[in-house]
Design an enzyme around this catalytic site. Structure first.
Site: not given
Ligand code: NAD
Length: 428
Positions: A70, A94, A106, A190, A221, A362
């Site tokens: 996953k 995780k 991934k 999340t 997100n 999920s």
């Molecule tokens: P997303 O694409 O929805 O949001 C990413 C955010 O980070 C955006 O607001 C973007 O503008 C910002 N960003 C990017 N580069 C940046 C920088 N240099 N400085 C400041 N802000 C910056 O992504 P997401 O789904 O929210 O995921 C964020 C993190 O959480 C990632 O590391 C992802 O792997 C992790 N994650 C996400 C989920 C999920 O369910 N979405 C689950 C577990 C972990």
């Protein structure tokens, strides 16, 4: 010596450290340091202007001792083989720490999805499935959304897989739109999971939520729902969020010391997490540098953007008030920054525990797809809270008992459970 910032080297060094604490057999250690298998492929796409563009190898490294694998699919320009390998490894830990019967994987494409038209995005998503179709499936490998990918994209991917399989197969992918087999509560999962962890950590640290303030990196997100949860569930104030501005190609922080209005900010944020800074200024927010989120006088820091953001250098900017770091992002902290957190007695909720809410819902989504029976929003969030609270307290208990850092305790729980599964399957 220069600092380690390569995500896979960080993931391996964290693992090596705990493997030594656990006196893991050297062969088992070698087996777990690397993906059990990897795929690389090309996706040729006919672009809107008629040209042919080839999107390059997108590894899908997997580790499957505890069940079907996953993990998310990222469409992000700085994705590399090593970021994806690191993220797959963290997915394995995780699922194990959250006690979900799945392995880790991934995938990624080095592309800025915001530069693609809707039709090009759909072709890329369908092309991704066409390339790896035989190695996907509800009992094989189940992708999900991540940075740069959306529920709509998961819907296209599910449709492509179902066409190739000749049967409707919603369980092949999670994070689908509700109505196409998606789960209620997945979009908040999340971020809210981060907040359930924060709530438990604050109880342990005897912090008063109503007097606490937080600063976040990112407003996508994870960060949006973590910020919302911090204000609505913890009762605290969010004074800063940062984001990447695609037009300016720069990061900014949006600051309001009195507390940001999170639902308002959500309304002026696009689907990629970019905030409309002019509209934010109109309601009294100041727009500061991309690093300003690190410098706020807050008790709680929530990195929720990308990996390797808290380094030995950047943590020097933290205010002395910071007591708690909740790692919403995957791999936001380098080993040097970790040393600094230990030295300063900052309590860290490690990424693969802190952001396990997404994979937990999920997993609930797959269960609902299997049953073809869908839960209420309330039931999903209640089950999520139970699962995350149990996981946090199991790790905390071990950390207190063995007097080890929370990250090490989380690794000890996760590695122990993966090794146990390998033993039971007769692999060792
Ligand atoms: P997303 O694409 O929805 O949001 C990413 C955010 O980070 C955006 O607001 C973007 O503008 C910002 N960003 C990017 N580069 C940046 C920088 N240099 N400085 C400041 N802000 C910056 O992504 P997401 O789904 O929210 O995921 C964020 C993190 O959480 C990632 O590391 C992802 O792997 C992790 N994650 C996400 C989920 C999920 O369910 N979405 C689950 C577990 C972990």
């Amino acid at each position: 010596m220069s600092e380690i910032t390569n995500a896979f080297s960080i993931a391996q060094s964290q693992f090596d450290h705990v493997a030594s604490l656990l006196h893991l057999d050297p062969q088992v250690k070698e087996l777990l340091r690397w993906p059990r298998r990897e795929f690389k492929f090309q996706i040729p796409i006919r672009m809107d202007d008629g040209s042919l563009k080839v999107f390059f190898w997108i590894p899908r490294p997997t580790q499957y001792a505890r069940g079907p694998t996953k993990g998310g699919i990222r469409f992000h320009p700085s994705e590399t083989m090593d970021t994806v390998r690191a993220l797959a490894m963290w997915m394995t830990w995780k699922c194990a720490v959250a006690d979900i019967p799945l392995g880790g994987a991934k995938g990624g494409v080095a592309v800025d999805s915001a530069t693609l038209s809707l039709a090009e995005k759909e072709k890329l998503c369908r092309g991704w499935v066409d390339a790896i179709y035989r190695n996907l499936g509800p009992r094989v490998d189940v992708p999900a959304p991540d940075v740069g990918t959306t529920a709509q994209m998961m819907g296209w991917m599910m449709d492509e897989y179902s066409k190739l399989a000749g049967q409707f197969t919603p369980g092949v992918i999670t994070g689908k739109p509700v109505g196409s087999g998606g789960s209620k509560g997945r979009k908040e999962a999340t971020g809210y999971g981060v907040i359930y962890n924060v709530r438990e950590a604050m109880k342990h640290l005897k912090m008063d939520g109503s007097k606490a303030s937080a600063s976040l990196q990112g407003f996508g997100n994870v960060a949006q729902f973590a910020a919302l949860g911090f204000t609505q569930q913890i009762g605290g104030k969010v004074v800063c969020v940062s984001y990447w501005d695609r037009k300016d190609k720069a990061a900014y922080s949006v600051v309001n010391k009195k507390g940001l209005d999170i639902p308002f900010l959500q309304n002026i944020t696009d689907e990629y997490g970019s905030i409309n800074k002019e509209k934010a200024k109109e309601v009294g927010c100041s727009i500061e540098s991309g690093d300003a989120w690190l410098e706020q006088d807050v008790e709680v820091l929530i990195p929720a953007a990308l990996e390797s953001q808290l380094t030995g250098e950047t943590v020097k900017k933290l205010s002395g008030k910071v007591k708690l770091v909740a790692e919403g992002a995957n791999g936001p902290t380098t080993p040097d920054a970790d040393e600094e957190f230990k030295r300063r007695g900052i309590f860290v909720i490690p990424d693969f525990l802190c952001n396990a809410g997404g994979v937990t819902v999920s997993y609930f989504e797959s269960v609902q797809n299997d049953m073809n029976y869908y839960w209420t929003h309330e039931a999903v969030l209640q089950s999520l809270d139970t699962k995350i609270t149990e996981a946090f307290n199991k790790v905390l208990k071990l950390s207190v008992k063995e007097d080890v850092y929370m990250r090490d305790a989380a690794y000890m729980v996760a590695i122990g459970s993966v090794v146990e599964a390998m033993e039971m399957r007769g692999w060792l």
